[in-house]
Design an enzyme around this catalytic site. Structure first.
Site, PDB file in Angstrom:
ATOM      1  N   CYS A 264      43.776  36.370  35.456  1.00 42.07           N
ATOM      2  CA  CYS A 264      43.377  36.915  37.540  1.00 42.07           C
ATOM      3  C   CYS A 264      44.583  37.744  38.001  1.00 42.07           C
ATOM      4  O   CYS A 264      44.123  38.986  39.144  1.00 42.07           O
ATOM      5  CB  CYS A 264      42.835  35.955  37.761  1.00 42.07           C
ATOM      6  SG  CYS A 264      41.766  35.705  36.637  1.00 42.07           S
ATOM      7  N   THR A 265      46.055  37.725  38.051  1.00 43.07           N
ATOM      8  CA  THR A 265      46.565  38.247  38.657  1.00 43.07           C
ATOM      9  C   THR A 265      46.890  39.827  38.390  1.00 43.07           C
ATOM     10  O   THR A 265      47.215  40.358  39.051  1.00 43.07           O
ATOM     11  CB  THR A 265      47.817  37.362  38.546  1.00 43.07           C
ATOM     12  OG1 THR A 265      47.950  36.404  39.227  1.00 43.07           O
ATOM     13  CG2 THR A 265      49.259  37.857  39.298  1.00 43.07           C
TER      14      THR A 265
END
Length: 161
Positions: free
Chosen positions: A52-53
């Site tokens: 997600c980062t």
């Protein structure tokens, strides 16, 4: 799920009902209030996780090009606003993150899936991205997204519309 409306060419197109979610920056995000030509909504499982980062960083880095194409952008997860505020600040995201703790919008887009996690069946978010027009019709969707190169693929589609 988005509802289908009849299209003049005999094809079904999907239109998304209006919704409102709390967003970073003390704002409320309302779908019908978006005035850009296009909107990218990307659904991701959890703030501050590696995938997600990386995905958020790709959208961040390409954000000026999305803006130049008259395209708004927002990330959606079920994390709290507090978590979103910290994630946004840490990553320097120029776009808002939307909190869907009640899973209201997940249901509209059908992104909750049963997944296998270490041999256990759990309900979680299928990493998915949607491009919507000003008319709230889905122009393109990606489901089961693999992060590398995804934001660029979405941008290429947006530029071609």
């Amino acid at each position: 799920m988005p509802h289908c409306v009849a299209h003049g060419l005999g094809m079904a197109i999907q239109s998304v009902s209006d919704f409102e979610l709390p967003a970073t920056g003390g704002k409320a995000f309302r779908l019908s209030a978006i005035d850009s030509k296009l909107l990218v909504l990307y659904f991701y499982p959890k703030d501050n996780t590696p995938g997600c980062t990386a995905e958020g960083a790709q959208f961040r880095d390409l954000y000026p090009q999305f803006q130049a194409a008259d395209c708004a952008l927002a990330g959606v997860s079920r994390d709290s606003l507090k978590s979103h505020e910290n994630f946004k600040a840490k990553m320097g995201f120029p776009f808002e993150l939307l909190s869907d703790e009640t899973k209201q919008v997940y249901g509209l887009f059908g992104v909750m899936k049963v997944k296998n996690l270490y041999g256990k069946k759990v309900r979680g978010i299928e990493r998915s991205t949607f491009v919507l027009g000003r008319d709230r019709v889905i122009r393109r969707e990606w489901r089961g997204v693999k992060v590398p190169g995804h934001a660029q693929e979405v941008l290429d589609f947006v530029k071609a519309v």
